[in-house]
Design an enzyme around this catalytic site. Sequence first.
Site, PDB file in Angstrom:
ATOM      1  N   GLU A 193       1.082  -1.278   0.005  1.00  0.00           N
ATOM      2  CA  GLU A 193       0.163   0.363   0.018  1.00  0.00           C
ATOM      3  C   GLU A 193       0.651   1.534  -0.212  1.00  0.00           C
ATOM      4  O   GLU A 193       0.351   2.297   0.713  1.00  0.00           O
ATOM      5  CB  GLU A 193      -1.315  -0.351   1.339  1.00  0.00           C
ATOM      6  CG  GLU A 193      -2.286  -1.014   1.021  1.00  0.00           C
ATOM      7  CD  GLU A 193      -2.890  -1.253   1.731  1.00  0.00           C
ATOM      8  OE1 GLU A 193      -3.000  -0.068   2.914  1.00  0.00           O
ATOM      9  OE2 GLU A 193      -4.316  -1.992   1.426  1.00  0.00           O
ATOM     10  N   GLU A 316      -4.859  -9.298  -0.772  1.00  0.00           N
ATOM     11  CA  GLU A 316      -5.949  -8.688   0.337  1.00  0.00           C
ATOM     12  C   GLU A 316      -6.949  -8.334  -0.166  1.00  0.00           C
ATOM     13  O   GLU A 316      -7.224  -7.884  -0.817  1.00  0.00           O
ATOM     14  CB  GLU A 316      -5.220  -7.503   1.118  1.00  0.00           C
ATOM     15  CG  GLU A 316      -3.756  -7.419   1.517  1.00  0.00           C
ATOM     16  CD  GLU A 316      -3.717  -5.802   2.877  1.00  0.00           C
ATOM     17  OE1 GLU A 316      -4.568  -5.575   3.071  1.00  0.00           O
ATOM     18  OE2 GLU A 316      -2.361  -6.083   2.429  1.00  0.00           O
TER      19      GLU A 316
HETATM   20  O1  AHR Z   1      -5.058  -6.776   6.922  1.00  0.00           O
HETATM   21  C1  AHR Z   1      -5.526  -5.263   7.050  1.00  0.00           C
HETATM   22  C2  AHR Z   1      -4.514  -4.247   6.706  1.00  0.00           C
HETATM   23  O2  AHR Z   1      -5.811  -3.682   5.210  1.00  0.00           O
HETATM   24  C3  AHR Z   1      -3.781  -4.145   6.034  1.00  0.00           C
HETATM   25  O3  AHR Z   1      -2.425  -3.744   6.857  1.00  0.00           O
HETATM   26  C4  AHR Z   1      -2.656  -3.381   5.207  1.00  0.00           C
HETATM   27  O4  AHR Z   1      -2.361  -3.639   3.582  1.00  0.00           O
HETATM   28  C5  AHR Z   1      -4.897  -2.821   4.085  1.00  0.00           C
HETATM   29  O5  AHR Z   1      -5.035  -1.677   4.134  1.00  0.00           O
END
Ligand code: AHR
Length: 511
Positions: A193, A316
């Site tokens: 991110e 994710e």
């Molecule tokens: O999965 C939780 C968080 O969500 C992670 O650390 C981040 O990459 C995302 O914003």
Amino acid sequence: MKLRTTVFALLIVFFSYSQQNTIAFAKSNDTTVISKHIYGHFAEHLGRCIYDGFYVGEDNTTIPNTNGVRNDIINALKALNIPNLRWPGGCFADTYHWKDGIGPKENRPAIVNTWWGNVTEDNSFGTHDFLNLCEVLNTEPYISGNVGSGSVQELADWVQYVNFEGKSPMSDLRRQNGREKPWKVKFWGVGNEAWGCGGNMRPEYYVDVYRKYATFMSGVGVEGGLDKIASGASDADYRWTETLMRDIPHNLLQGVALHHYSVIDWGSKGSSTEFKEDQYFKTMQRSWKMEELIQKHTEIMDKYDPERKVDLVVDEWGGWYDVMQGTNPGFLYQQNTMRDAMIAGMNLNIFNNHAQRVKMANLAQTVNVLQAVILTEGKKMILTPTYHVMEMYKIHQDAVLVPLQLKTDNYEYKGEYLPAISASASIDKEGVTHISLVNIDLHDSKNITVSLDKVYKSVSGRILKSAKVQDYNSFGDPEKIKPTDFKGAVLKKDGIKIEVPPFSVVVLALK
Ligand code: AHR
């Protein structure tokens, strides 16, 4: 934006006029394999995922463990055939200095987990602990490198430490710490991110940072070299993907990530267990959004990489709600209901159907965080409905995709529509065809006719369902929801007739 809405609306109209649910195997010479890595997981130093989740410590005499990692978790994950495990974050990764997590545990400096609750961690779970766990699980590690607050040298050293066979400063250090052979880690995230917690960068800036880091990450000793995965877009940030695909030389880039959570509203996420149809429908809308996102990011990638050499890596995904009452808001601990089973089944179908470009995905997260497959409380451990979906779908891992033509009724709520059924299919190495189906409609069973491409002798199946969509497995009732035999599929001469109950997941085997 207006155009996009119209296109989407047209699709919905198409769905709303289809009176019958039908599935046909599309004629195709395509032999796309559904990469097993679509079924990947994610373990961040966050809340009770690592500490008091996976890892209870070598000295723990009450919870059976292997090198400090709970045996019940190891066995449960082995039963899923988990293909890869992403670590150490997430946002945490861009604060993590790997050298603090090697060597004698009593000498390791502490780290404050600034993203997740500001708790102090003692670094007792580090590189060796993680990579040895991956060996025990027979899964591939996927390490997220620290780009946000680290250095090029630090990441290059980490790669050398874990991968270099010969004599070098870092491989000697590894040997000193008790490990002779390298682990040969193939998957590396170059930051996480980068547009947010990983450094608030603009894509133009991140591209140059990426190019520099990737240049010094050596693939020596790893068959085919490293798979370097760029920190990708959040949701519909198409400019991010466009900039990366255009400006990073493709010899340095094996994957581009995408993050999308099925969250109702970041300001008001709602309870994970107490929700009404309104919130359920919104979650399903957000979950179906994955289809549109993958299509549009793929279109951009196709423009710059028509041969599809660079993978789309959804590292994710999952549902995100308010934390359970009384728990640390920074720990992201939530329960997991049949709504989450819908998210899991639908998203995995979407990934399967886009297997030409989507080669890897990581559900967030494995234990005690967000849409977890496993929850723990002291000695107890439970498997969530999401776990069971992952287990039912594991038959798709490395199987050949069968593209489907699906016509589905709508699930209608207060004048808004979503496709009720999602499906995907594959043929495994033994020649068995599997079809996975999800009916997200809260009220109606769906009768589906599958027209067949050849003669099958038998159909069998399993189903995950429960009386209420809010149902979940609890520590008092750990097996309330689990897969059972499915009797709702009948093989006829011209096809299969299936009745899929409301908010259920079905996987069929055709032999
Ligand atoms: O999965 C939780 C968080 O969500 C992670 O650390 C981040 O990459 C995302 O914003």
